[in-house]
Design a protein around this motif. Structure first.
Motif, PDB file in Angstrom:
ATOM      1  N   ALA A 186      56.398  40.635 -81.978  1.00 36.54           N
ATOM      2  CA  ALA A 186      57.083  39.477 -81.398  1.00 36.54           C
ATOM      3  C   ALA A 186      56.079  38.525 -80.754  1.00 36.54           C
ATOM      4  O   ALA A 186      56.185  37.300 -80.894  1.00 36.54           O
ATOM      5  N   ALA A 187      55.080  39.088 -80.069  1.00 39.24           N
ATOM      6  CA  ALA A 187      54.055  38.258 -79.431  1.00 39.24           C
ATOM      7  C   ALA A 187      53.258  37.482 -80.477  1.00 39.24           C
ATOM      8  O   ALA A 187      52.948  36.300 -80.273  1.00 39.24           O
ATOM      9  N   GLU A 188      52.940  38.130 -81.600  1.00 38.83           N
ATOM     10  CA  GLU A 188      52.217  37.435 -82.673  1.00 38.83           C
ATOM     11  C   GLU A 188      53.031  36.271 -83.224  1.00 38.83           C
ATOM     12  O   GLU A 188      52.485  35.207 -83.519  1.00 38.83           O
ATOM     13  N   LEU A 189      54.324  36.466 -83.368  1.00 45.27           N
ATOM     14  CA  LEU A 189      55.186  35.386 -83.851  1.00 45.27           C
ATOM     15  C   LEU A 189      55.237  34.239 -82.849  1.00 45.27           C
ATOM     16  O   LEU A 189      55.135  33.070 -83.213  1.00 45.27           O
ATOM     17  N   GLU A 190      55.401  34.589 -81.579  1.00 45.85           N
ATOM     18  CA  GLU A 190      55.536  33.570 -80.534  1.00 45.85           C
ATOM     19  C   GLU A 190      54.277  32.722 -80.369  1.00 45.85           C
ATOM     20  O   GLU A 190      54.363  31.523 -80.134  1.00 45.85           O
ATOM     21  N   CYS A 191      53.101  33.344 -80.489  1.00 47.68           N
ATOM     22  CA  CYS A 191      51.865  32.580 -80.286  1.00 47.68           C
ATOM     23  C   CYS A 191      51.385  31.913 -81.569  1.00 47.68           C
ATOM     24  O   CYS A 191      50.409  31.174 -81.557  1.00 47.68           O
ATOM     25  N   GLY A 192      52.063  32.160 -82.677  1.00 50.98           N
ATOM     26  CA  GLY A 192      51.701  31.509 -83.926  1.00 50.98           C
ATOM     27  C   GLY A 192      50.607  32.212 -84.720  1.00 50.98           C
ATOM     28  O   GLY A 192      50.114  31.679 -85.705  1.00 50.98           O
ATOM     29  N   ALA A 193      50.235  33.423 -84.307  1.00 47.03           N
ATOM     30  CA  ALA A 193      49.211  34.169 -85.033  1.00 47.03           C
ATOM     31  C   ALA A 193      49.689  34.561 -86.427  1.00 47.03           C
ATOM     32  O   ALA A 193      48.883  34.698 -87.345  1.00 47.03           O
ATOM     33  N   VAL A 194      50.983  34.740 -86.553  1.00 47.75           N
ATOM     34  CA  VAL A 194      51.586  35.036 -87.861  1.00 47.75           C
ATOM     35  C   VAL A 194      52.836  34.181 -88.013  1.00 47.75           C
ATOM     36  O   VAL A 194      53.386  33.684 -87.034  1.00 47.75           O
ATOM     37  N   GLN A 195      53.235  33.992 -89.253  1.00 41.26           N
ATOM     38  CA  GLN A 195      54.466  33.237 -89.511  1.00 41.26           C
ATOM     39  C   GLN A 195      55.448  34.124 -90.254  1.00 41.26           C
ATOM     40  O   GLN A 195      55.056  34.892 -91.148  1.00 41.26           O
ATOM     41  N   ALA A 196      56.695  34.003 -89.883  1.00 38.91           N
ATOM     42  CA  ALA A 196      57.749  34.755 -90.566  1.00 38.91           C
ATOM     43  C   ALA A 196      58.011  34.115 -91.925  1.00 38.91           C
ATOM     44  O   ALA A 196      57.810  32.914 -92.105  1.00 38.91           O
ATOM     45  N   ILE A 197      58.411  34.941 -92.877  1.00 38.58           N
ATOM     46  CA  ILE A 197      58.800  34.424 -94.181  1.00 38.58           C
ATOM     47  C   ILE A 197      60.209  34.924 -94.477  1.00 38.58           C
ATOM     48  O   ILE A 197      60.625  35.960 -93.949  1.00 38.58           O
ATOM     49  N   PRO A 198      60.955  34.214 -95.300  1.00 42.50           N
ATOM     50  CA  PRO A 198      62.307  34.660 -95.628  1.00 42.50           C
ATOM     51  C   PRO A 198      62.295  36.040 -96.295  1.00 42.50           C
ATOM     52  O   PRO A 198      61.337  36.385 -97.020  1.00 42.50           O
ATOM     53  N   LEU A 199      63.319  36.809 -96.050  1.00 43.08           N
ATOM     54  CA  LEU A 199      63.411  38.151 -96.609  1.00 43.08           C
ATOM     55  C   LEU A 199      63.296  38.135 -98.121  1.00 43.08           C
ATOM     56  O   LEU A 199      62.606  38.993 -98.701  1.00 43.08           O
ATOM     57  N   THR A 200      63.925  37.173 -98.765  1.00 43.34           N
ATOM     58  CA  THR A 200      63.869  37.129-100.232  1.00 43.34           C
ATOM     59  C   THR A 200      62.428  36.965-100.720  1.00 43.34           C
ATOM     60  O   THR A 200      62.034  37.595-101.696  1.00 43.34           O
ATOM     61  N   ASP A 201      61.627  36.155-100.023  1.00 44.59           N
ATOM     62  CA  ASP A 201      60.219  35.985-100.390  1.00 44.59           C
ATOM     63  C   ASP A 201      59.442  37.286-100.186  1.00 44.59           C
ATOM     64  O   ASP A 201      58.613  37.667-101.016  1.00 44.59           O
ATOM     65  N   ALA A 202      59.708  37.963 -99.078  1.00 38.19           N
ATOM     66  CA  ALA A 202      59.023  39.229 -98.804  1.00 38.19           C
ATOM     67  C   ALA A 202      59.353  40.267 -99.867  1.00 38.19           C
ATOM     68  O   ALA A 202      58.469  40.969-100.365  1.00 38.19           O
ATOM     69  N   LEU A 203      60.627  40.354-100.242  1.00 40.19           N
ATOM     70  CA  LEU A 203      61.024  41.299-101.282  1.00 40.19           C
ATOM     71  C   LEU A 203      60.393  40.957-102.628  1.00 40.19           C
ATOM     72  O   LEU A 203      59.958  41.853-103.364  1.00 40.19           O
ATOM     73  N   ASP A 204      60.317  39.681-102.945  1.00 39.68           N
ATOM     74  CA  ASP A 204      59.657  39.259-104.184  1.00 39.68           C
ATOM     75  C   ASP A 204      58.189  39.683-104.196  1.00 39.68           C
ATOM     76  O   ASP A 204      57.675  40.159-105.213  1.00 39.68           O
ATOM     77  N   GLN A 205      57.500  39.509-103.066  1.00 38.08           N
ATOM     78  CA  GLN A 205      56.101  39.908-102.971  1.00 38.08           C
ATOM     79  C   GLN A 205      55.934  41.412-103.167  1.00 38.08           C
ATOM     80  O   GLN A 205      55.031  41.863-103.872  1.00 38.08           O
ATOM     81  N   ILE A 206      56.807  42.178-102.566  1.00 39.07           N
ATOM     82  CA  ILE A 206      56.745  43.636-102.699  1.00 39.07           C
ATOM     83  C   ILE A 206      56.998  44.047-104.137  1.00 39.07           C
ATOM     84  O   ILE A 206      56.262  44.870-104.695  1.00 39.07           O
ATOM     85  N   ARG A 207      58.011  43.459-104.747  1.00 39.89           N
ATOM     86  CA  ARG A 207      58.338  43.805-106.126  1.00 39.89           C
ATOM     87  C   ARG A 207      57.169  43.487-107.068  1.00 39.89           C
ATOM     88  O   ARG A 207      56.858  44.263-107.962  1.00 39.89           O
ATOM     89  N   SER A 208      56.506  42.354-106.844  1.00 38.51           N
ATOM     90  CA  SER A 208      55.401  41.980-107.731  1.00 38.51           C
ATOM     91  C   SER A 208      54.209  42.934-107.551  1.00 38.51           C
ATOM     92  O   SER A 208      53.490  43.207-108.509  1.00 38.51           O
ATOM     93  N   ARG A 209      54.008  43.442-106.360  1.00 32.39           N
ATOM     94  CA  ARG A 209      52.912  44.403-106.121  1.00 32.39           C
ATOM     95  C   ARG A 209      53.215  45.763-106.735  1.00 32.39           C
ATOM     96  O   ARG A 209      52.287  46.511-107.053  1.00 32.39           O
ATOM     97  N   LEU A 210      54.479  46.091-106.869  1.00 32.58           N
ATOM     98  CA  LEU A 210      54.854  47.393-107.411  1.00 32.58           C
ATOM     99  C   LEU A 210      54.811  47.440-108.937  1.00 32.58           C
ATOM    100  O   LEU A 210      54.860  48.511-109.517  1.00 32.58           O
ATOM    101  N   LYS A 211      54.714  46.275-109.559  1.00 30.73           N
ATOM    102  CA  LYS A 211      54.694  46.227-111.025  1.00 30.73           C
ATOM    103  C   LYS A 211      53.378  46.683-111.585  1.00 30.73           C
ATOM    104  O   LYS A 211      52.347  46.650-111.072  1.00 30.73           O
TER     105      LYS A 211
END
Length: 74
Positions: A49-74
């Motif tokens: 939560a602290a990383e999100l609040e300070c801008g160290a990381v950015q959240a991405i939509p769940l659908t994008d995250a799932l797409d990334q995971i699926r492409s890595r599993l191929k």
């Protein structure tokens, strides 16, 4: 299963469903507290939560995250 545990299980199964659910939650919490699992998860959640609040990381939509995971599993 030893005799004492069997007796406890038989008695627990006589409880109403909502009472059994409450008992399960108490038992799970007691194991988690002993292992320090809940404390570790709380620390990790706070860190993320602290990383999100300070801008160290950015959240991405769940659908994008799932797409990334699926492409890595191929």
């Amino acid at each position: 299963m030893n005799a004492h545990l069997k007796t406890l299980a038989e008695e627990a199964l006589k409880l109403r469903p909502d009472e059994r659910e409450a008992l399960v939650q108490v038992l799970i919490a007691s194991v988690s507290e002993e292992d320090g699992v809940e404390a570790a998860w709380a620390t990790e959640i706070e860190r993320r939560a602290a990383e999100l609040e300070c801008g160290a990381v950015q959240a991405i939509p769940l659908t994008d995250a799932l797409d990334q995971i699926r492409s890595r599993l191929k």
